[in-house]
Design a protein around this motif. Sequence first.
Motif, mmCIF file in Angstrom:
data_model
loop_
_atom_site.group_PDB
_atom_site.id
_atom_site.type_symbol
_atom_site.label_atom_id
_atom_site.label_comp_id
_atom_site.label_asym_id
_atom_site.label_seq_id
_atom_site.Cartn_x
_atom_site.Cartn_y
_atom_site.Cartn_z
ATOM 1 N N PRO A 171 47.304 34.386 43.192
ATOM 2 C CA PRO A 171 47.781 33.490 44.057
ATOM 3 C C PRO A 171 46.820 32.173 44.324
ATOM 4 C CG PRO A 171 46.698 35.315 45.175
ATOM 5 C CD PRO A 171 46.727 35.593 43.872
ATOM 6 N N VAL A 172 45.605 32.073 43.946
ATOM 7 C CA VAL A 172 44.398 30.873 44.145
ATOM 8 C C VAL A 172 44.971 29.999 42.939
ATOM 9 C CG1 VAL A 172 42.549 30.117 44.427
ATOM 10 C CG2 VAL A 172 43.249 32.158 45.559
ATOM 11 N N SER A 173 44.834 30.473 41.676
ATOM 12 C CA SER A 173 44.926 29.533 40.712
ATOM 13 C C SER A 173 46.129 29.498 39.828
ATOM 14 C CB SER A 173 43.770 30.011 39.534
ATOM 15 O OG SER A 173 43.838 31.118 39.180
ATOM 16 N N GLY A 174 46.919 30.535 40.246
ATOM 17 C CA GLY A 174 48.276 30.543 39.407
ATOM 18 C C GLY A 174 48.086 31.147 38.099
ATOM 19 N N GLU A 175 46.999 31.560 37.575
ATOM 20 C CA GLU A 175 46.850 32.189 36.285
ATOM 21 C C GLU A 175 47.295 33.715 36.240
ATOM 22 O OE1 GLU A 175 42.909 31.808 35.129
ATOM 23 O OE2 GLU A 175 42.893 29.333 35.106
ATOM 24 N N ARG A 176 47.567 33.968 34.895
ATOM 25 C CA ARG A 176 47.969 35.413 34.583
ATOM 26 C C ARG A 176 46.931 36.099 34.450
ATOM 27 N NH1 ARG A 176 53.143 37.304 31.107
ATOM 28 N NH2 ARG A 176 54.165 36.226 32.809
ATOM 29 N N VAL A 177 46.768 37.402 35.275
ATOM 30 C CA VAL A 177 45.694 38.053 35.153
ATOM 31 C C VAL A 177 45.930 39.431 34.702
ATOM 32 C CG1 VAL A 177 43.662 39.365 36.383
ATOM 33 C CG2 VAL A 177 44.493 36.956 37.061
ATOM 34 N N THR A 178 45.145 40.041 33.578
ATOM 35 C CA THR A 178 45.695 41.531 33.387
ATOM 36 C C THR A 178 44.418 42.207 33.253
ATOM 37 O OG1 THR A 178 47.223 40.531 31.606
ATOM 38 C CG2 THR A 178 46.523 42.743 31.133
ATOM 39 N N ARG A 179 44.614 43.305 33.825
ATOM 40 C CA ARG A 179 43.639 44.418 33.983
ATOM 41 C C ARG A 179 43.848 45.573 33.238
ATOM 42 N NH1 ARG A 179 42.289 44.018 40.493
ATOM 43 N NH2 ARG A 179 41.414 42.222 40.624
ATOM 44 N N ARG A 180 43.055 46.102 32.426
ATOM 45 C CA ARG A 180 43.192 47.271 31.711
ATOM 46 C C ARG A 180 42.254 48.259 31.963
ATOM 47 N NH1 ARG A 180 44.180 43.362 27.495
ATOM 48 N NH2 ARG A 180 46.276 43.292 27.131
#
Length: 85
Positions: free
Chosen positions: A67-76
Amino acid sequence: MSIGGGIFLIVVGAILAFAVNFTVAGVDIHLIGYILMAAGVLGLILGIALLARRRSVTSTSRTGIDPVSGERVTRRSTEGDGPVL
């Protein structure tokens, strides 16, 4: 020892115990054959037991937008039941 190694020891032991008909001074060839067959049976049982044991792995992948940077984050993450041998 694998299943194939156990079968090999059983076959070699059976040949020495039942098919070989010679003597060596101080060595009982038939007893060595029986010992090899016993070791082969033990190796075969252990090989089957290790093969039957299953290792289950759970893999989770989560994707979201920061929500802060607007980047997509993927956690595996990966979880397993036991040690890998």
